[in-house]
Scaffold this motif. Sequence first.
Motif, PDB file in Angstrom:
ATOM      1  N   ALA A 114      -7.748  -0.260  -4.939  1.00  0.00           N
ATOM      2  CA  ALA A 114      -7.786   1.204  -4.872  1.00  0.00           C
ATOM      3  C   ALA A 114      -9.192   1.746  -5.066  1.00  0.00           C
ATOM      4  CB  ALA A 114      -6.856   1.795  -5.928  1.00  0.00           C
ATOM      5  N   GLY A 115     -10.101   0.898  -5.509  1.00  0.00           N
ATOM      6  CA  GLY A 115     -11.468   1.336  -5.724  1.00  0.00           C
ATOM      7  C   GLY A 115     -11.757   1.745  -7.148  1.00  0.00           C
ATOM      8  N   GLN A 116     -10.722   1.938  -7.963  1.00  0.00           N
ATOM      9  CA  GLN A 116     -10.941   2.405  -9.329  1.00  0.00           C
ATOM     10  C   GLN A 116     -11.646   1.340 -10.182  1.00  0.00           C
ATOM     11  OE1 GLN A 116     -10.603   5.590  -8.532  1.00  0.00           O
ATOM     12  NE2 GLN A 116      -9.833   5.968 -10.574  1.00  0.00           N
ATOM     13  N   PRO A 160     -17.474  -5.651   2.611  1.00  0.00           N
ATOM     14  CA  PRO A 160     -16.169  -5.569   3.281  1.00  0.00           C
ATOM     15  C   PRO A 160     -15.556  -6.960   3.450  1.00  0.00           C
ATOM     16  CG  PRO A 160     -17.905  -4.459   4.549  1.00  0.00           C
ATOM     17  CD  PRO A 160     -18.581  -5.270   3.501  1.00  0.00           C
ATOM     18  N   VAL A 161     -14.257  -7.045   3.218  1.00  0.00           N
ATOM     19  CA  VAL A 161     -13.533  -8.298   3.397  1.00  0.00           C
ATOM     20  C   VAL A 161     -12.650  -8.142   4.635  1.00  0.00           C
ATOM     21  CG1 VAL A 161     -11.845  -9.888   2.407  1.00  0.00           C
ATOM     22  CG2 VAL A 161     -13.581  -8.833   0.941  1.00  0.00           C
ATOM     23  N   ILE A 162     -12.888  -9.005   5.625  1.00  0.00           N
ATOM     24  CA  ILE A 162     -12.177  -8.862   6.905  1.00  0.00           C
ATOM     25  C   ILE A 162     -11.180  -9.989   7.141  1.00  0.00           C
ATOM     26  CG2 ILE A 162     -14.034  -7.548   7.977  1.00  0.00           C
ATOM     27  CD1 ILE A 162     -14.960 -10.125   9.341  1.00  0.00           C
ATOM     28  N   SER A 163     -10.962 -10.826   6.132  1.00  0.00           N
ATOM     29  CA  SER A 163      -9.994 -11.917   6.266  1.00  0.00           C
ATOM     30  C   SER A 163      -8.600 -11.451   5.851  1.00  0.00           C
ATOM     31  CB  SER A 163     -10.415 -13.111   5.398  1.00  0.00           C
ATOM     32  OG  SER A 163     -10.490 -12.727   4.031  1.00  0.00           O
ATOM     33  N   GLY A 164      -7.576 -12.191   6.280  1.00  0.00           N
ATOM     34  CA  GLY A 164      -6.207 -11.921   5.856  1.00  0.00           C
ATOM     35  C   GLY A 164      -5.743 -10.527   6.203  1.00  0.00           C
ATOM     36  N   GLU A 165      -5.105  -9.891   5.223  1.00  0.00           N
ATOM     37  CA  GLU A 165      -4.591  -8.533   5.398  1.00  0.00           C
ATOM     38  C   GLU A 165      -5.642  -7.469   5.119  1.00  0.00           C
ATOM     39  OE1 GLU A 165      -1.327  -7.995   6.484  1.00  0.00           O
ATOM     40  OE2 GLU A 165      -1.527 -10.161   6.756  1.00  0.00           O
ATOM     41  N   LYS A 166      -6.835  -7.927   4.718  1.00  0.00           N
ATOM     42  CA  LYS A 166      -7.965  -7.022   4.431  1.00  0.00           C
ATOM     43  C   LYS A 166      -7.647  -6.072   3.281  1.00  0.00           C
ATOM     44  CE  LYS A 166      -9.161  -7.167   9.343  1.00  0.00           C
ATOM     45  NZ  LYS A 166      -9.428  -6.391  10.567  1.00  0.00           N
ATOM     46  N   THR A 167      -6.907  -6.598   2.278  1.00  0.00           N
ATOM     47  CA  THR A 167      -6.534  -5.799   1.110  1.00  0.00           C
ATOM     48  C   THR A 167      -6.929  -6.543  -0.166  1.00  0.00           C
ATOM     49  OG1 THR A 167      -4.273  -6.681   1.201  1.00  0.00           O
ATOM     50  CG2 THR A 167      -4.678  -4.584   2.316  1.00  0.00           C
ATOM     51  N   LEU A 168      -6.284  -6.205  -1.286  1.00  0.00           N
ATOM     52  CA  LEU A 168      -6.720  -6.663  -2.594  1.00  0.00           C
ATOM     53  C   LEU A 168      -6.705  -8.185  -2.737  1.00  0.00           C
ATOM     54  CD1 LEU A 168      -7.614  -6.095  -5.476  1.00  0.00           C
ATOM     55  CD2 LEU A 168      -5.238  -5.632  -6.075  1.00  0.00           C
ATOM     56  N   ILE A 302       1.990   1.705  -0.484  1.00  0.00           N
ATOM     57  CA  ILE A 302       1.156   2.856  -0.151  1.00  0.00           C
ATOM     58  C   ILE A 302      -0.009   2.984  -1.128  1.00  0.00           C
ATOM     59  CG2 ILE A 302       2.348   4.627  -1.542  1.00  0.00           C
ATOM     60  CD1 ILE A 302       2.206   6.397   1.021  1.00  0.00           C
ATOM     61  N   SER A 303       0.108   2.324  -2.287  1.00  0.00           N
ATOM     62  CA  SER A 303      -0.927   2.341  -3.316  1.00  0.00           C
ATOM     63  C   SER A 303      -1.795   1.094  -3.203  1.00  0.00           C
ATOM     64  CB  SER A 303      -0.300   2.367  -4.711  1.00  0.00           C
ATOM     65  OG  SER A 303       0.622   3.416  -4.836  1.00  0.00           O
ATOM     66  N   PRO A 304      -3.063   1.219  -2.828  1.00  0.00           N
ATOM     67  CA  PRO A 304      -3.924   0.045  -2.716  1.00  0.00           C
ATOM     68  C   PRO A 304      -4.040  -0.748  -4.019  1.00  0.00           C
ATOM     69  CG  PRO A 304      -4.941   1.926  -1.648  1.00  0.00           C
ATOM     70  CD  PRO A 304      -3.739   2.451  -2.378  1.00  0.00           C
ATOM     71  N   GLY A 305      -3.933  -0.078  -5.153  1.00  0.00           N
ATOM     72  CA  GLY A 305      -4.030  -0.768  -6.429  1.00  0.00           C
ATOM     73  C   GLY A 305      -2.807  -1.589  -6.788  1.00  0.00           C
ATOM     74  N   LEU A 306      -1.692  -1.364  -6.084  1.00  0.00           N
ATOM     75  CA  LEU A 306      -0.467  -2.135  -6.331  1.00  0.00           C
ATOM     76  C   LEU A 306      -0.167  -3.091  -5.175  1.00  0.00           C
ATOM     77  CD1 LEU A 306       1.896   0.653  -7.766  1.00  0.00           C
ATOM     78  CD2 LEU A 306       0.311  -0.840  -9.003  1.00  0.00           C
ATOM     79  N   LYS A 381      -8.455  10.392  -5.295  1.00  0.00           N
ATOM     80  CA  LYS A 381      -8.684   9.371  -4.272  1.00  0.00           C
ATOM     81  C   LYS A 381      -7.547   9.310  -3.244  1.00  0.00           C
ATOM     82  CE  LYS A 381      -6.468   5.673  -6.936  1.00  0.00           C
ATOM     83  NZ  LYS A 381      -5.413   5.392  -5.942  1.00  0.00           N
ATOM     84  N   ASP A 382      -6.371   9.826  -3.616  1.00  0.00           N
ATOM     85  CA  ASP A 382      -5.182   9.727  -2.760  1.00  0.00           C
ATOM     86  C   ASP A 382      -4.796  11.047  -2.113  1.00  0.00           C
ATOM     87  OD1 ASP A 382      -4.691   6.963  -3.396  1.00  0.00           O
ATOM     88  OD2 ASP A 382      -3.947   7.625  -5.346  1.00  0.00           O
ATOM     89  N   ILE A 383      -5.657  12.041  -2.233  1.00  0.00           N
ATOM     90  CA  ILE A 383      -5.251  13.384  -1.819  1.00  0.00           C
ATOM     91  C   ILE A 383      -4.968  13.456  -0.320  1.00  0.00           C
ATOM     92  CG2 ILE A 383      -7.531  14.401  -1.353  1.00  0.00           C
ATOM     93  CD1 ILE A 383      -4.677  15.950  -3.455  1.00  0.00           C
TER      94      ILE A 383
END
Length: 395
Positions: A114-116, A160-168, A302-306, A381-383
């Motif tokens: 989530a960037g936090q 930037p991470v471009i492998s896999g799902e590109k998430t956490l 929907i929450s990048p942190g989760l 951040k989610d507005i």
Amino acid sequence: MNFFVDKDGFYGEFGGSFIPEMLSNNVRKLQKEYKNIIKSCSFQNSYREILKNFVGRPSPLFFCKKYSAKYKAKIFLKREDLNHTGSHKINNTVGQAILANKLGKKKIIAETGAGQHGVATATVCALMDLECLIFMGEKDMHRQSSNVIRMKSLGARVIPVISGEKTLKDAVNEAIRYWINNPESYYLIGSTVGPHPYPQMVADFQSIISEEIKNQLKKIEGFYKPNYVIACIGGGSNAAGSFYHFLNDRSVNLIAVEAAGLGVKTNKTAASIFCGTKGVLHGSMTLLLQDKDGQVLPAHSISPGLDYPGIGPMHSNLFVKKRVNFIHATDKEALDSGCELARLEGIIPALESAHALVALKKVVFKESDVIVITLSGRGDKDIDVYDKFYSKLNY
């Protein structure tokens, strides 16, 4: 029954340290020196001073009058969203950055979803004059662009991470790969995941949350034990901190809310407890989303942190031992609850925190119950996500 880590780094059957040989020296040094360092007066003085005068602790324990009237219970929010940088993450980054300094490490690497955690890491690195590299999935960089700008403004290099799902998950993978090739750096993990002693370290640094809840409730209500403590959970840092000082007191009910995504019966979920099985993820034995061959499955929230396919070993143990009641919330349920809090109490929660609020609709409480919900972050951040889903509704 023991809910804390043992001398070998295990929480019951979960935890441990499953790492490549190239990382063994770094991890063993942490295991050997961590406890002695954080118990020292110099560490504790620095840590508490920064939490007070830089972070702004203690964070308020806010009584929600209209919220309480609606749900017919006495509801308090632990306002981690009011910390400097906007979430609970800085409690941990302050502690680990001081620790890294004492270990002679001057280059910090971290992952973020989530960037936090990335913002909190970049912030303490600027404060303590440490080089900072943040790995972040390309998908999350687009979803949380304002936090990317904040990290860069603080002097961090965002990779930037471009492998896999590109998430956490993929950001963690890349951070670990970098650490293997650059063992002189310090990996500042953001949640209660990874090889021992990281899950323990993060829980220790986040335990300030439940420490304050007890003290604040004593002043407000005359007693230090709520009936319920509720937190959202991905890897599990804010839940670990919220539950920490109540774990051995079964009169306090603990509820963790996972991200169900589009539903636990779909393949678009991040509910590791409900949909996961036992295996090794990022250096520890835990519960995770995986196929029958042990390959890690994509997570969705929907929450990048989760949006993470596993849960910390501490929480896997708490689930197996039935100390914490785990429930789940879909993307839509979290959005509904987040908007409801904004309209009723004037507080826009992070989408991660909004998942915790869903528990109010799923658990039956008594009017006399005192409920503390940890609001782990604020919704700035989610507005855009809130606006996309609800701008056309008369909510």
